[in-house]
Design a protein around this motif. Structure first.
Motif, mmCIF file in Angstrom:
data_model
loop_
_atom_site.group_PDB
_atom_site.id
_atom_site.type_symbol
_atom_site.label_atom_id
_atom_site.label_comp_id
_atom_site.label_asym_id
_atom_site.label_seq_id
_atom_site.Cartn_x
_atom_site.Cartn_y
_atom_site.Cartn_z
ATOM 1 N N HIS A 285 0.850 -1.461 0.045
ATOM 2 C CA HIS A 285 0.011 0.050 0.094
ATOM 3 C C HIS A 285 0.863 1.274 0.081
ATOM 4 O O HIS A 285 0.574 2.116 -0.804
ATOM 5 C CB HIS A 285 -0.864 0.118 1.314
ATOM 6 N N THR A 286 2.013 1.079 0.622
ATOM 7 C CA THR A 286 2.938 2.258 0.842
ATOM 8 C C THR A 286 3.473 2.722 -0.422
ATOM 9 O O THR A 286 3.684 3.843 -0.980
ATOM 10 C CB THR A 286 3.927 2.262 1.925
ATOM 11 N N CYS A 287 4.078 1.651 -1.227
ATOM 12 C CA CYS A 287 4.615 2.060 -2.310
ATOM 13 C C CYS A 287 3.648 2.027 -3.766
ATOM 14 O O CYS A 287 4.013 2.274 -4.682
ATOM 15 C CB CYS A 287 5.496 0.575 -2.760
ATOM 16 N N GLY A 288 2.274 1.952 -3.582
ATOM 17 C CA GLY A 288 1.507 2.114 -4.595
ATOM 18 C C GLY A 288 1.114 0.913 -5.281
ATOM 19 O O GLY A 288 0.683 0.871 -6.380
ATOM 20 N N LEU A 289 1.475 -0.361 -4.810
ATOM 21 C CA LEU A 289 1.453 -1.521 -5.604
ATOM 22 C C LEU A 289 0.078 -2.243 -5.318
ATOM 23 O O LEU A 289 -0.053 -3.493 -5.572
ATOM 24 C CB LEU A 289 2.725 -2.259 -5.289
ATOM 25 N N GLY A 290 -0.675 -1.511 -4.408
ATOM 26 C CA GLY A 290 -1.995 -2.517 -4.314
ATOM 27 C C GLY A 290 -2.239 -3.362 -3.228
ATOM 28 O O GLY A 290 -2.577 -3.177 -1.941
#
Length: 318
Positions: A285-290
C-alpha cells in the motif's frame, strides 16, 4: 562421469575463486559419501609462483595435465576482466573443449572462455557489473545478466564469485546426484541450491532522465507513488501533447511511464523490505502496488525473487 577436475590458473587469478572450486572438488569427503576427485591446479609454468592479490599461487601441474580432466574450471582474475590471456591457457581450453570435457567459469572467468571462442553462439553469464563490457567485447556470445549461472551442457558459466559455488554444486548434482551435492553443501554450510538470479544483488539507483525537461514530472511521480494517474494527466503536467510526452519520456528514461513508475514502486518496496519491519500488505500500500499479491508479481519480475525471500537475504534488521 566426473572424476578428474583441473583448474587453469594464470597471473592474477582470483585466489578466492580458486579456493571456492577447491572447496567443492579438492577436499576429500569420502567419509560423507562423496566420491574423491582427482584435483589438479594447472598453470603454464608449474612450480613457478603466480601473482595474486595478497599472496602467490603455485600450480602443481602443467596445462597438459588438463588434457585428461573431465572438468576444466577457470576462475576470474582479481580486480575485474583480464587485460590479456596467455596463448597457452587459451590453447588448453580449446583442446579441452575439442575432446569433450566440461568447462566451467567463475565470475570473470567467462572472459577466458569467450577469448578462446568457446562462448560464440552460446548463452552465458558473468558478473552483472561487467555485462555491458563483456557484450561489447564478445558480441557473438549471448550474455544473460539476470541469472546466477547458465548450464549449456558442456559449458557452464557463473555470475559473481559466490555464484561460482552455485554452479559447482549444480554440476555435482547434475553428474553425481542430489545426495552428493547436498553432502558437500552441508559441510560448506551453504544452501545446496539458491533461488532467483543475480538481479537481486544489482544496485539499482533511482533512474534519472537523460535530459532535464521531464525531471519535474519525474520528481512529482516519485512524490505520489501511491496515486493513480493517466498518461494524459502527466502530459498536461509536462505541458505537452500525449504523443509528444510519450515519445519524450521514452527518449529520456528508456522506458514507458507505466513501466518507469512500476519500477520506482518496486525499488521503494525493496528499501522498505531492507530497512523496516513493515508487513507485506502495508509495504504494498505504501509503495502504490495495491496488494501483497500484486507486489509479489511485480517484485519477482523486476528483482528475480519474491519479497519474502529478498527480505530474508537483505534485511538490515534482526
Amino acid at each position: 562421469m566426473l572424476e578428474t577436475v583441473a583448474v587453469a590458473v594464470m597471473d592474477d587469478s582470483s585466489a578466492f575463486e580458486l579456493g571456492l572450486i577447491c572447496e567443492v572438488f579438492g577436499i576429500d569427503r569420502t567419509e560423507e559419501g562423496v566420491p574423491r576427485f582427482d584435483f589438479r591446479v594447472c598453470g603454464e609454468h608449474p612450480g613457478r609462483p603466480l601473482r595474486s592479490t595478497g599472496f602467490g599461487i603455485v600450480a602443481g601441474y602443467g596445462l597438459d595435465a588438463a588434457a585428461e580432466a573431465d572438468l576444466v574450471a577457470v576462475p576470474g582474475v582479481s580486480g575485474g576482466p583480464p587485460e590479456t590471456v596467455p596463448a597457452a591457457v587459451l590453447d588448453a581450453l580449446r583442446a579441452a573443449a575439442a575432446r569433450g570435457a566440461t568447462l566451467l567459469s567463475v565470475c570473470c572467468g567467462a572472459y577466458l572462455l569467450a577469448e578462446a571462442g568457446l562462448l560464440d553462439g552460446r548463452r552465458c553469464t558473468t558478473h552483472w557489473k561487467h555485462v555491458d563490457d563483456f557484450a561489447s567485447r564478445y558480441p557473438a556470445a549471448r550474455i544473460d545478466p539476470d541469472v546466477l549461472f547458465v548450464d549449456e551442457g558442456s559449458v557452464i558459466t557463473s555470475a559473481g564469485t559466490a555464484a561460482g559455488m552455485d554452479a559447482c554444486l549444480h554440476l555435482v548434482r547434475r553428474e553425481l546426484g542430489s545426495a552428493v551435492a547436498n553432502a558437500i553443501a552441508r559441510r560448506m554450510v551453504v544452501p545446496p541450491q539458491r533461488d532467483g538470479g543475480q538481479r537481486q544483488f544489482i544496485d539499482l539507483p533511482l533512474p534519472q532522465a537523460h535530459g532535464d525537461s521531464l525531471q519535474p514530472v519525474l520528481d512529482w511521480m516519485l512524490e505520489h507513488l501511491t496515486e493513480e494517474f493517466s498518461a494524459a494527466e502527466l502530459a498536461r503536467r509536462a505541458r505537452m501533447s500525449e504523443r509528444t510526452f510519450a515519445r519524450r519520456f521514452v527518449a529520456e528514461t528508456g522506458t514507458t511511464p507505466l513501466r518507469w513508475l512500476t519500477l520506482q514502486r518496486v525499488l521503494h518496496a525493496r528499501r522498505l523490505l531492507e530497512e523496516t519491519p513493515m508487513g507485506m500488505e502495508e509495504i504494498a500500500h505504501t509503495c502504490g502496488l495495491g496488494s501483497a499479491a500484486l507486489m509479489r508479481h511485480h517484485f519477482r519480475r523486476a528483482v528475480g525473487v519474491t519479497p519474502a525471500d529478498y527480505r530474508r537475504s537483505f534485511s538490515s534488521r534482526p
